[in-house]
Scaffold this motif. Structure first.
Motif, mmCIF file in Angstrom:
data_model
loop_
_atom_site.group_PDB
_atom_site.id
_atom_site.type_symbol
_atom_site.label_atom_id
_atom_site.label_comp_id
_atom_site.label_asym_id
_atom_site.label_seq_id
_atom_site.Cartn_x
_atom_site.Cartn_y
_atom_site.Cartn_z
ATOM 1 N N GLY A 275 0.920 -1.054 -0.133
ATOM 2 C CA GLY A 275 0.372 -0.184 -0.473
ATOM 3 C C GLY A 275 0.649 1.260 -0.104
ATOM 4 N N GLY A 276 0.425 2.567 0.204
ATOM 5 C CA GLY A 276 0.780 3.890 0.743
ATOM 6 C C GLY A 276 1.939 4.034 1.413
ATOM 7 N N MET A 277 1.787 3.181 2.780
ATOM 8 C CA MET A 277 2.207 3.640 4.039
ATOM 9 C C MET A 277 3.970 3.917 3.641
ATOM 10 S SD MET A 277 0.849 4.122 6.235
ATOM 11 C CE MET A 277 -1.048 4.499 4.917
ATOM 12 N N PRO A 278 4.683 4.884 4.015
ATOM 13 C CA PRO A 278 5.945 6.036 3.318
ATOM 14 C C PRO A 278 6.933 4.483 4.401
ATOM 15 C CG PRO A 278 4.708 7.876 3.690
ATOM 16 C CD PRO A 278 3.749 6.130 4.386
ATOM 17 N N LEU A 279 6.598 4.392 5.532
ATOM 18 C CA LEU A 279 7.342 3.492 6.464
ATOM 19 C C LEU A 279 7.791 2.040 5.409
ATOM 20 C CD1 LEU A 279 8.996 3.190 8.551
ATOM 21 C CD2 LEU A 279 7.055 2.515 10.075
ATOM 22 N N TYR A 280 6.617 1.402 5.571
ATOM 23 C CA TYR A 280 6.791 -0.014 4.534
ATOM 24 C C TYR A 280 6.886 -0.086 3.350
ATOM 25 C CZ TYR A 280 2.520 -0.806 8.248
ATOM 26 O OH TYR A 280 1.702 -0.599 8.935
ATOM 27 N N LEU A 281 6.966 1.150 2.671
ATOM 28 C CA LEU A 281 7.667 1.896 1.371
ATOM 29 C C LEU A 281 8.918 1.375 1.356
ATOM 30 C CD1 LEU A 281 5.337 3.498 -0.512
ATOM 31 C CD2 LEU A 281 5.416 1.352 -0.560
ATOM 32 N N SER A 282 9.373 2.140 2.432
ATOM 33 C CA SER A 282 11.023 2.517 2.406
ATOM 34 C C SER A 282 11.569 0.942 3.524
ATOM 35 C CB SER A 282 11.072 3.788 3.581
ATOM 36 O OG SER A 282 10.459 3.175 5.186
ATOM 37 N N LEU A 283 10.990 0.369 3.715
ATOM 38 C CA LEU A 283 11.785 -1.112 3.863
ATOM 39 C C LEU A 283 11.975 -2.156 3.275
ATOM 40 C CD1 LEU A 283 8.846 -2.141 6.872
ATOM 41 C CD2 LEU A 283 10.891 -1.077 7.828
#
Length: 467
Positions: A197-205
Motif C-alpha cells: 500500500g501507500g504507507m511510507p514507512l513500509y515502502l522504505s523497508l
C-alpha cells in the motif's frame, strides 16, 4: 531520504508565511508519515520551530521537555526551567515579545488530553486570550482519529471552531510510491504497492537492489522482519478489543462482504458489528461501499479490506503463523505459497484500486470526457441479460458514464471480455457511454479491430498508468 509530499509542504509553508495566528490540525493513521513530514518542515525553520513530541507521562514531565525546546527557540532564561503546568507556559508566552514567526509543533498531542481532561479547555482559553494575538503557527498532530474528531468537530467541546486549517495526511498513491524504487520496473512497483500500500514507512523497508521475493521473505515472512507482527502491533495500539476486531477482519478476508455474512461468521449482534466496522473504516483498514450512483441503498452495502498490507497479511501470512514461527523456513514457505497464480489473483483485486486512483487523478486534472460526479464500483441486476453484474469501476454524472474493466492476467483482454463489458452498459442507464479497458497485457488483435477508430473506447496498459 525525504520523498514526495510537495503539496503538503507548500500548504505548511503558506500557513507559515501567513500574517496571522494559525492553528493546523494534522491527522492521519499511524505509519502515514506525519512526524516525518513535520520534521522535514521544521528542519527548514529550525531556529524558529519548537518541535515537541508528547508522551503518556505526567503534565509536569511533558511541560519540562516542551520548555527545553521553547527555551532554545526564544533564547529565554532559566525561568522556563521552573514551569510545571501548561497554564504557566501560556502565561510566559503572554509576557514574551515575539517579533518573528514562531512554529510550535506538538506531535502526539492527544496524549496531553488523555492524561489531563482539562487540557482542551486550557488551550482554548490560551488561544482566545493569548495565542491568537501572537505571531505563532501552532500545529497539533495526532493519530487517534476518534479523539481528534471529538476535540475539534464536536460543537460542545471547548476547541470547536478554533482550528484555522486541517490536514489529513493520506497514504501515497502508486505513482508516488514509484519514487521509492527507481530500479524496479513499473510492473514491479505495482506488485510492491499491492503488497504494502501507500504507507511510507513500509515502502522504505523494501530495497530495490533486492528482488521482490527477497524483500517479502526478509520483511514479511521472517520473524525478525518489521512487518511480520505489524498488524497485531497496529491493532493493539489503536484498539482495545483486538480479538473482536480481528474476527471482523478475518471474516471479511474469508469472503463475508455483507453485514449478515459477517454476523453469521462471527456469531455476534449485528449492531455491535456495525459499530466496530465503523471504527475500522475510520482507521482506513476496511472500506464500506454501496453501488456507484446508489448511495441511499444501504441494504446493498459491501465491506472489503481497504489497506493493502492488511489484505496481504491475512491472505498469505496469518493463516500459517505457526509454521512461520519455526516449523518451516520463510524461503520454502514462499516457494510453496507464492505461486504465480496465487500472487496474480491477489494483485488482481488490488489492481482495481490502482486503476481507480488513475481515474480519480484524471478527473481531478479535468482529463475525463465529462465532469464526473462519482467514481466507484457497481454491482446489481442486469435488466437485459437477466443476471447479476459487477462493474470494476464507473465514473459517472447524470448523462454520461465511463464503464471500466480491470484485468491483471497473463493474457490480453479478449473479444468475449469486450462483449461482457459492453453488455454491462444497460445497468448504468446513461445516454453517453465510454468504455475504458485497463489490462496488464493489453488487448487481443480481435479487440483492436473492433474498437479501432471508436473514440468512446480507450485501452490502458501498466505503462500508461505511469505516464
Amino acid at each position: 531520504m525525504f520523498i514526495g509530499r510537495k503539496k503538503e509542504l507548500k500548504f505548511l509553508e503558506d500557513l507559515y508565511t501567513s500574517k496571522r495566528f494559525e492553528m493546523l490540525i494534522m491527522h492521519g493513521r499511524r505509519r502515514v508519515g506525519k512526524s516525518f513530514l513535520l520534521a522535514h518542515f521544521a528542519s527548514h525553520h529550525n531556529q524558529n520551530t519548537v518541535f515537541f513530541t508528547a508522551d503518556k507521562g505526567s503534565e509536569k514531565d511533558n511541560v519540562k521537555r516542551f520548555c527545553i525546546e521553547l527555551k532554545r527557540v526564544l533564547k529565554a532564561g532559566d525561568f522556563l526551567d521552573s514551569l510545571e503546568t501548561w497554564k504557566s507556559v501560556y502565561s510566559f508566552i503572554e509576557s514574551t515579545e515575539i517579533s518573528r514567526r514562531i512554529n510550535i509543533i506538538i506531535d502526539e498531542f492527544t496524549y496531553l488530553y488523555n492524561s489531563n481532561p482539562a487540557y482542551d479547555s486550557e488551550l482554548q482559553n490560551a488561544i482566545d486570550r493569548i495565542l491568537k494575538n501572537k505571531n505563532i503557527f501552532l500545529i497539533l498532530c495526532g493519530s487517534e482519529v476518534s479523539v481528534i474528531e471529538e476535540l475539534f468537530d464536536n460543537s460542545t467541546k471547548p476547541l470547536y471552531g478554533r482550528k484555522t486549517a486541517d490536514l489529513k495526511l493520506q497514504p501515497f498513491t502508486y505513482k508516488e510510491a514509484k519514487a521509492f524504487f527507481p530500479k524496479y520496473s513499473n510492473e514491479e512497483v505495482l506488485t510492491v504497492y499491492s503488497i504494502l500500500g501507500g504507507m511510507p514507512l513500509y515502502l522504505s523497508l523494501f530495497d530495490d537492489s533486492l528482488s521482490i521475493r527477497e524483500n517479502i521473505i526478509k520483511n514479511c515472512l521472517s520473524t525478525t522482519g518489521y512487518l511480520f507482527n505489524e498488524i497485531d502491533t497496529l491493532l493493539r495500539m489503536e484498539l482495545k478489543e483486538t480479538f473482536f476486531y480481528k474476527s471482523i477482519l478475518l471474516a471479511i478476508n474469508s469472503g463475508a462482504s455483507t453485514l449478515n455474512e459477517i454476523k453469521t461468521k462471527i456469531g455476534e449482534d449485528g449492531a455491535k458489528i456495525a459499530k466496530y466496522i465503523n471504527v475500522l473504516e475510520n482507521l482506513g483498514f476496511i472500506k464500506t461501499e454501496t453501488p456507484a450512483g446508489e448511495k441511499n441503498k444501504a441494504r446493498n452495502t459491501l465491506y472489503s479490506i481497504e489497506d493493502n498490507y492488511f489484505a496481504f497479511y491475512f491472505r498469505f501470512i496469518y493463516k500459517h503463523l505457526n509454521m512461520l514461527n519455526g516449523l518451516i523456513s520463510p524461503a520454502i514457505y514462499y516457494s510453496k505459497e507464492f505461486s504465480t497464480d496465487n500472487l496474480n489473483t491477489y494483485i488482481g483485486h488490488r489492481f482495481e484500486q490502482i486503476c481507480s486512483q488513475f481515474l480519480k487523478e484524471k478527473a481531478f486534472n479535468g482529463e475525463l470526457p465529462f465532469f464526473a460526479e462519482e467514481i466507484g464500483r457497481w454491482w446489481g441486476n442486469n435488466p437485459i441479460e437477466k443476471r447479476q453484474e459487477e462493474i470494476d469501476i464507473v465514473a459517472m454524472n447524470q448523462e454520461s458514464a465511463i464503464i471500466c474493466e480491470c484485468k491483471y492476467t497473463e493474457k490480453p483482454f479478449d473479444e468475449k471480455e469486450l462483449s461482457n463489458l459492453q453488455a454491462s452498459a444497460p445497468c448504468i442507464k446513461r445516454k453517453n457511454n465510454f468504455f475504458w479497458i485497463f489490462s496488464r497485457k493489453g488487448v487481443s488483435s480481435g479487440v483492436k479491430k473492433k474498437i479501432h477508430n471508436q473514440s468512446n473506447y480507450k485501452v490502458f496498459t501498466i505503462k500508461d498508468l505511469f505516464a
